[in-house]
Design a protein around this motif. Sequence first.
Motif, PDB file in Angstrom:
ATOM      1  N   ARG A 239     -53.640 -55.903  22.710  1.00 50.93           N
ATOM      2  CA  ARG A 239     -53.559 -54.990  21.288  1.00 50.93           C
ATOM      3  C   ARG A 239     -54.107 -53.685  21.468  1.00 50.93           C
ATOM      4  O   ARG A 239     -53.755 -52.536  20.933  1.00 50.93           O
ATOM      5  N   THR A 240     -55.050 -53.716  22.594  1.00 50.35           N
ATOM      6  CA  THR A 240     -55.967 -52.274  22.748  1.00 50.35           C
ATOM      7  C   THR A 240     -55.720 -52.055  24.073  1.00 50.35           C
ATOM      8  O   THR A 240     -55.443 -52.839  24.908  1.00 50.35           O
ATOM      9  N   LYS A 241     -56.450 -50.827  24.356  1.00 50.94           N
ATOM     10  CA  LYS A 241     -56.679 -50.558  25.942  1.00 50.94           C
ATOM     11  C   LYS A 241     -57.602 -51.477  26.407  1.00 50.94           C
ATOM     12  O   LYS A 241     -57.420 -51.805  27.511  1.00 50.94           O
ATOM     13  N   GLN A 242     -58.651 -51.756  25.566  1.00 47.70           N
ATOM     14  CA  GLN A 242     -59.774 -52.532  26.155  1.00 47.70           C
ATOM     15  C   GLN A 242     -59.376 -54.137  26.657  1.00 47.70           C
ATOM     16  O   GLN A 242     -59.510 -54.663  27.532  1.00 47.70           O
TER      17      GLN A 242
ATOM     18  N   ARG B 209     -57.857 -57.634  30.764  1.00 48.16           N
ATOM     19  CA  ARG B 209     -56.801 -58.540  31.464  1.00 48.16           C
ATOM     20  C   ARG B 209     -56.784 -58.418  32.840  1.00 48.16           C
ATOM     21  O   ARG B 209     -56.728 -59.097  33.671  1.00 48.16           O
ATOM     22  N   ILE B 210     -56.771 -56.764  33.218  1.00 47.44           N
ATOM     23  CA  ILE B 210     -56.800 -56.595  34.555  1.00 47.44           C
ATOM     24  C   ILE B 210     -57.963 -56.881  35.222  1.00 47.44           C
ATOM     25  O   ILE B 210     -57.771 -57.405  36.415  1.00 47.44           O
TER      26      ILE B 210
ATOM     27  N   GLY C 269     -63.417 -53.346  38.498  1.00 41.94           N
ATOM     28  CA  GLY C 269     -63.996 -53.493  37.125  1.00 41.94           C
ATOM     29  C   GLY C 269     -62.755 -53.210  35.984  1.00 41.94           C
ATOM     30  O   GLY C 269     -63.162 -52.841  34.976  1.00 41.94           O
ATOM     31  N   GLY C 270     -61.473 -53.419  36.438  1.00 38.03           N
ATOM     32  CA  GLY C 270     -60.399 -53.280  35.621  1.00 38.03           C
ATOM     33  C   GLY C 270     -59.624 -51.832  35.398  1.00 38.03           C
ATOM     34  O   GLY C 270     -58.939 -51.650  34.780  1.00 38.03           O
ATOM     35  N   ASN C 271     -60.417 -51.092  35.968  1.00 39.68           N
ATOM     36  CA  ASN C 271     -59.939 -49.528  36.108  1.00 39.68           C
ATOM     37  C   ASN C 271     -58.630 -49.453  37.067  1.00 39.68           C
ATOM     38  O   ASN C 271     -58.583 -50.249  38.347  1.00 39.68           O
TER      39      ASN C 271
END
Length: 106
Positions: free
Chosen positions: A4-7, A12-13, A103-105
């Motif tokens: 739902r959001t960028k976070q 998830r990544i 870290g998801g980036n």
Amino acid sequence: MKIRTKQDRRDRIRLRQRKRILGTGERPRLAIFRSVGHIYAQVINDLDGKTVVSAASTEPSLKKTIFSGKVRGGNTAGAEALGQVIADRLKEKGITRVVFDRGGNL
């Protein structure tokens, strides 16, 4: 997990990466956190659940020597200086290779 959001997307990544990335004793995981003004790095052995080495641009000993003038915690020169500090501390422990955790980036 619904995105739902960028976070949510970043989480998830991060979970997808952590399934494949594991820090061991001979090749620990390097996790970096960068805020607007500072940068923090820690090297983690996931098998033992312990931090092997850490460094931050907020450390008083580093502020006096490395982070002065144009070298600050939030810029590229500061990141290079902190990377050199982490590398020196790892060499003292006898570690020459790490696994980089984004870290998801992307």
